[in-house]
Write an enzyme that holds these catalytic residues in place. Structure first.
Site, PDB file in Angstrom:
ATOM      1  N   TYR A 313       0.844  -1.194   0.000  1.00 43.08           N
ATOM      2  CA  TYR A 313       0.000   0.000   0.000  1.00 43.08           C
ATOM      3  C   TYR A 313       0.876   1.240   0.000  1.00 43.08           C
ATOM      4  O   TYR A 313       2.070   1.198   0.316  1.00 43.08           O
ATOM      5  CB  TYR A 313      -0.926   0.010   1.225  1.00 43.08           C
ATOM      6  CG  TYR A 313      -0.211  -0.087   2.552  1.00 43.08           C
ATOM      7  CD1 TYR A 313       0.234   1.053   3.215  1.00 43.08           C
ATOM      8  CD2 TYR A 313       0.027  -1.331   3.143  1.00 43.08           C
ATOM      9  CE1 TYR A 313       0.908   0.962   4.433  1.00 43.08           C
ATOM     10  CE2 TYR A 313       0.695  -1.428   4.354  1.00 43.08           C
ATOM     11  CZ  TYR A 313       1.122  -0.284   4.995  1.00 43.08           C
ATOM     12  OH  TYR A 313       1.785  -0.374   6.187  1.00 43.08           O
ATOM     13  N   GLY A 327       9.235  -1.214  10.772  1.00 43.05           N
ATOM     14  CA  GLY A 327       8.172  -0.346  10.272  1.00 43.05           C
ATOM     15  C   GLY A 327       6.995  -0.147  11.194  1.00 43.05           C
ATOM     16  O   GLY A 327       5.921   0.270  10.744  1.00 43.05           O
ATOM     17  N   HIS A 331       1.093   6.550  14.991  1.00 41.70           N
ATOM     18  CA  HIS A 331       0.721   7.594  14.024  1.00 41.70           C
ATOM     19  C   HIS A 331      -0.778   7.831  14.025  1.00 41.70           C
ATOM     20  O   HIS A 331      -1.572   7.030  14.534  1.00 41.70           O
ATOM     21  CB  HIS A 331       1.209   7.237  12.614  1.00 41.70           C
ATOM     22  CG  HIS A 331       0.549   6.039  11.997  1.00 41.70           C
ATOM     23  ND1 HIS A 331      -0.671   6.070  11.377  1.00 41.70           N
ATOM     24  CD2 HIS A 331       0.971   4.744  11.901  1.00 41.70           C
ATOM     25  CE1 HIS A 331      -0.987   4.881  10.918  1.00 41.70           C
ATOM     26  NE2 HIS A 331       0.002   4.045  11.233  1.00 41.70           N
ATOM     27  N   HIS A 347      -1.419  -2.526  10.305  1.00 40.95           N
ATOM     28  CA  HIS A 347      -0.374  -3.414   9.798  1.00 40.95           C
ATOM     29  C   HIS A 347       0.765  -3.562  10.808  1.00 40.95           C
ATOM     30  O   HIS A 347       1.894  -3.878  10.436  1.00 40.95           O
ATOM     31  CB  HIS A 347       0.165  -2.881   8.475  1.00 40.95           C
ATOM     32  CG  HIS A 347      -0.813  -2.963   7.342  1.00 40.95           C
ATOM     33  ND1 HIS A 347      -1.713  -1.964   7.080  1.00 40.95           N
ATOM     34  CD2 HIS A 347      -1.038  -3.938   6.415  1.00 40.95           C
ATOM     35  CE1 HIS A 347      -2.455  -2.308   6.036  1.00 40.95           C
ATOM     36  NE2 HIS A 347      -2.071  -3.503   5.615  1.00 40.95           N
ATOM     37  N   CYS A 349       1.189  -1.080  13.390  1.00 42.28           N
ATOM     38  CA  CYS A 349       1.391   0.216  14.032  1.00 42.28           C
ATOM     39  C   CYS A 349       0.389   0.439  15.163  1.00 42.28           C
ATOM     40  O   CYS A 349      -0.601  -0.273  15.293  1.00 42.28           O
ATOM     41  CB  CYS A 349       1.258   1.343  13.011  1.00 42.28           C
ATOM     42  SG  CYS A 349       2.570   1.342  11.762  1.00 42.28           S
TER      43      CYS A 349
END
Length: 404
Positions: A313, A327, A331, A347, A349
């Site tokens: 994505y 990663g 956020h 994913h 996060c």
């Protein structure tokens, strides 16, 4: 000696505190001199005093010495190295300081390449007798095969209480060389706090931390005195690095997957509780203690190279704060506000509402800790600055030097 010039509080950048109280590099190239000071000259009524024998390294005439060379003196009868004066031919006096245990004198900066130096060494016996010896040696030319190194600590910056001193090497330091390198990574703290280095198994990174989070207001003074260190793989240390930084206020984040809530503590007091959405079952978030490594007000997540088609994505995000090399971020995720507090859909996060992510972003610092609990996977050591994800007992096992 926890500080010489900048070896206090690089390596960092890349201290252990880098045990300045440890035996320094020496070798067998010693210059030996025997002296009987005038004060010890025998008289008719006194037995002759034993002469002091001083063996200085590098010895006179030595060539091709590394620019990381330290001055040492081996003496008989319990004599301690007490003073060193080092001068370059045609140049001025070199600044430096003794290690804490008096085992060696360390120049405050790398010596110059292809330069002749003269060291005048003074040693003092327990009974007060003193002896002086002199050695002249020459350093090597600049090597062509060096390691890469980095220090994740920058002069004048303010960091969170969980900020480890992080040093990076490319290629990794061979295991047989790590003790030698560790002796040259100096950290000192004000106020004083104990600390130890810990190596990742592949030798590409080393972390320095204390048993507990740093005290707010602490000054970290780091010198990685690595330039010119000869390694067993034929490479040499590439450069010295230094940094002096401050630890700011204490802010901690704790996330519980069971409740899907983030609690924010400032100076030990709970100040905010936010609903979150964590990683969905196919891409779970990592459980463990991480630290914020990077902050970006706006960025783009682009995973089009991911081997899993379902995880490819391109998404613009705000208030992004990196937690792992893999990663995982904190956020803003306005698209998941309906799931925050009840369902994991990310994913990996930590998703927050935009207003909550903005509030948090305005208060956090690089080095602030976050602990995530109750997810399907554990944080992999080295996936981010994982120094605080180990107990103190586990952490000290990663030192290349004995830890008291």
């Amino acid at each position: 000696m926890r500080k010489f010039i900048r070896a206090r509080a690089l390596l960092l950048a890349l201290a252990l505190v880098a045990p300045l109280a440890l035996t320094a590099c020496g070798g067998d190239d010693d210059e030996k001199a025997t002296f009987v000071p005038a004060a010890a000259t025998p008289t008719a009524n006194a037995a002759p005093a034993e002469p002091l024998t001083v063996a200085v390294a590098p010895k006179s005439g030595a060539k091709d010495r590394p620019v990381s060379t330290e001055i040492t003196a081996r003496v008989e009868g319990g004599v301690a190295l007490s003073d060193v004066v080092l001068k370059a031919t045609g140049g001025g006096q070199v600044k430096g300081a003794l290690r804490d245990d008096g085992s060696a004198w360390v120049p405050a900066k790398p010596l110059a390449y292809d330069t002749t130096y003269t060291a005048t060494v003074t040693a003092t016996a327990p009974d007060g007798r003193m002896a002086t010896a002199t050695s002249t040696f020459r350093t090597m030319g600049r090597p062509g095969n060096v390691i890469g190194s980095g220090l994740y600590l920058f002069d004048g910056n303010t960091y969170g209480v969980a900020m480890p001193v992080v040093v990076e090497f490319s290629p990794g330091i061979p295991e047989k060389d790590r003790a030698k390198v560790e002796k040259r990574m100096f950290v000192s703290t004000t106020p004083s706090q104990p600390g130890v280095w810990h190596w990742l198994p592949n030798g590409t990174q080393a972390y320095y931390r204390a048993p507990e989070y740093w005290k707010p207001g602490t000054t970290l003074d780091v010198r990685l005195a690595l330039e010119g260190i000869p390694l067993s793989n034929g490479r040499y240390g590439n450069t010295d690095r230094t940094a002096k930084a401050t630890i700011g206020s204490r802010l901690e984040m704790k996330v519980d997957n069971a409740t899907k809530q983030m609690r924010v503590y400032e100076d030990g007091k709970l100040t905010r509780t936010f609903p979150v959405s964590l990683g969905k079952p196919k891409t779970p978030s990592s459980s463990g203690t991480m630290v914020i490594m990077e902050k970006k007000r706006e960025t783009t997540f682009d995973t089009r190279t991911n081997p899993d088609p379902e995880n490819r994505y391109v998404t613009d995000v705000e208030y992004a704060q990196r937690l792992t090399w893999g990663g995982e971020y904190i956020h803003a995720a306005p698209w998941s506000e309906g799931q925050q507090g009840n369902t994991n859909v990310s994913h990996g996060c930590v998703n927050l509402a935009t207003r909550n992510a903005a509030w948090l972003y305005a208060r956090t610092k690089i080095g602030d800790p976050i602990t995530v609990e109750g997810t399907e996977v554990k944080l992999t050591h080295g996936n981010g600055w994982s120094a605080w994800n180990l107990s103190w007992e586990e952490f000290v096992k990663g030192s290349a030097l004995p830890v008291d």
